[in-house]
Design a protein around this motif. Structure first.
Motif, PDB file in Angstrom:
ATOM      1  N   LEU A 119       0.493  -1.368   0.070  1.00 42.86           N
ATOM      2  CA  LEU A 119      -0.348  -0.032  -0.174  1.00 42.86           C
ATOM      3  C   LEU A 119       1.283   1.325   0.421  1.00 42.86           C
ATOM      4  O   LEU A 119       0.098   2.008  -0.316  1.00 42.86           O
ATOM      5  CB  LEU A 119      -0.803  -0.135   0.672  1.00 42.86           C
ATOM      6  N   TYR A 120       2.306   0.907   0.237  1.00 45.67           N
ATOM      7  CA  TYR A 120       3.199   2.304  -0.101  1.00 45.67           C
ATOM      8  C   TYR A 120       3.408   2.714  -0.550  1.00 45.67           C
ATOM      9  O   TYR A 120       3.537   2.345  -2.143  1.00 45.67           O
ATOM     10  CB  TYR A 120       4.377   2.430   0.995  1.00 45.67           C
ATOM     11  N   ARG A 121       3.286   4.455  -1.482  1.00 45.72           N
ATOM     12  CA  ARG A 121       3.158   4.894  -2.331  1.00 45.72           C
ATOM     13  C   ARG A 121       4.281   6.420  -1.552  1.00 45.72           C
ATOM     14  O   ARG A 121       3.398   6.971  -1.608  1.00 45.72           O
ATOM     15  CB  ARG A 121       2.036   5.291  -2.795  1.00 45.72           C
ATOM     16  N   SER A 122       5.322   6.593  -2.401  1.00 48.82           N
ATOM     17  CA  SER A 122       5.730   8.119  -2.393  1.00 48.82           C
ATOM     18  C   SER A 122       5.550   9.005  -2.616  1.00 48.82           C
ATOM     19  O   SER A 122       5.012   8.586  -4.267  1.00 48.82           O
ATOM     20  CB  SER A 122       7.430   7.805  -2.476  1.00 48.82           C
ATOM     21  N   PRO A 123       6.310  10.376  -3.134  1.00 50.04           N
ATOM     22  CA  PRO A 123       5.224  10.891  -3.527  1.00 50.04           C
ATOM     23  C   PRO A 123       5.592  11.291  -4.790  1.00 50.04           C
ATOM     24  O   PRO A 123       5.087  11.417  -5.945  1.00 50.04           O
ATOM     25  CB  PRO A 123       6.065  12.211  -2.799  1.00 50.04           C
ATOM     26  N   SER A 124       7.099  10.515  -4.893  1.00 52.09           N
ATOM     27  CA  SER A 124       7.455  10.448  -6.887  1.00 52.09           C
ATOM     28  C   SER A 124       6.362   9.201  -7.526  1.00 52.09           C
ATOM     29  O   SER A 124       6.656   9.546  -8.449  1.00 52.09           O
ATOM     30  CB  SER A 124       9.066   9.726  -6.581  1.00 52.09           C
ATOM     31  N   ALA A 130       3.545   8.817  -6.424  1.00 51.21           N
ATOM     32  CA  ALA A 130       2.040   8.766  -6.482  1.00 51.21           C
ATOM     33  C   ALA A 130       2.366  10.024  -8.013  1.00 51.21           C
ATOM     34  O   ALA A 130       1.333  10.438  -9.318  1.00 51.21           O
ATOM     35  CB  ALA A 130       1.852   9.803  -5.378  1.00 51.21           C
ATOM     36  N   TRP A 131       3.512  11.206  -8.120  1.00 54.30           N
ATOM     37  CA  TRP A 131       3.586  11.501  -9.026  1.00 54.30           C
ATOM     38  C   TRP A 131       3.706  11.101 -10.713  1.00 54.30           C
ATOM     39  O   TRP A 131       3.176  11.497 -11.711  1.00 54.30           O
ATOM     40  CB  TRP A 131       4.519  12.519  -9.153  1.00 54.30           C
ATOM     41  N   GLY A 132       4.642   9.685 -10.823  1.00 54.40           N
ATOM     42  CA  GLY A 132       4.362   8.911 -11.908  1.00 54.40           C
ATOM     43  C   GLY A 132       2.825   8.632 -12.180  1.00 54.40           C
ATOM     44  O   GLY A 132       2.793   8.282 -12.874  1.00 54.40           O
ATOM     45  N   ASN A 133       2.160   8.343 -10.583  1.00 51.20           N
ATOM     46  CA  ASN A 133       0.995   7.684 -11.463  1.00 51.20           C
ATOM     47  C   ASN A 133       0.346   8.627 -12.075  1.00 51.20           C
ATOM     48  O   ASN A 133      -0.478   7.958 -12.825  1.00 51.20           O
ATOM     49  CB  ASN A 133       0.830   6.876 -10.133  1.00 51.20           C
ATOM     50  N   ALA A 134       0.395  10.069 -11.288  1.00 51.83           N
ATOM     51  CA  ALA A 134      -0.756  11.201 -12.090  1.00 51.83           C
ATOM     52  C   ALA A 134       0.149  11.501 -13.301  1.00 51.83           C
ATOM     53  O   ALA A 134      -1.127  11.594 -14.288  1.00 51.83           O
ATOM     54  CB  ALA A 134      -0.461  11.910 -11.623  1.00 51.83           C
ATOM     55  N   THR A 135       1.222  11.315 -14.043  1.00 51.66           N
ATOM     56  CA  THR A 135       1.336  12.113 -15.170  1.00 51.66           C
ATOM     57  C   THR A 135       1.363  10.673 -15.954  1.00 51.66           C
ATOM     58  O   THR A 135       1.502  11.471 -17.541  1.00 51.66           O
ATOM     59  CB  THR A 135       3.476  12.647 -15.242  1.00 51.66           C
TER      60      THR A 135
END
Length: 121
Positions: A66-71, A73-78
């Motif tokens: 379940l862990y998602r680093s900020p990086s 999350a950014w990759g998933n969003a972009t």
């Protein structure tokens, strides 16, 4: 017969997590090669990963996934925009994919997408 099975469940979906349970995955394969500080026994990283795989094979889901680093999350969003930009620049058609599972081993990796014609069937 194909050596791979391609799942098209969205990465991060409950179905995708269920398919990966108990599999050695590309993102965690380094844990299998983790070295112990001494020559005796497995490293804590390796032993912990092996325990987690056994529990997952017994049907106990891991909270570690379940862990998602900020990086991340950014990759998933972009990622969707990046795929569109790649298609526009190259002319290739990109098809999203989920888990690529080896049929003869309890292992797999999550591919983001295939360029049309490169899919393994």
């Amino acid at each position: 017969m194909s050596r791979f099975t391609i799942s098209h469940h969205t990465q991060g979906s409950p179905e995708w997590f269920k398919e990966r349970m108990g599999l050695v995955t590309g993102s965690e394969v380094s844990a299998l090669y983790a070295k112990a500080k001494s020559d005796r026994g497995d490293s804590k990283t390796r032993a912990g990963y092996m325990r987690r795989l056994v529990l997952e094979r017994l049907g106990v889901p891991s909270k570690d996934n379940l862990y998602r680093s900020p990086s991340m999350a950014w990759g998933n969003a972009t990622e969707p925009r990046a795929r569109l930009a790649f298609e526009a620049r190259t002319g290739y058609v990109v098809r999203e994919a989920g888990l690529c599972k080896l049929n003869r081993l309890a292992a797999g990796c999550s591919v983001d997408a295939f360029i049309h014609g490169d899919e393994i069937s």
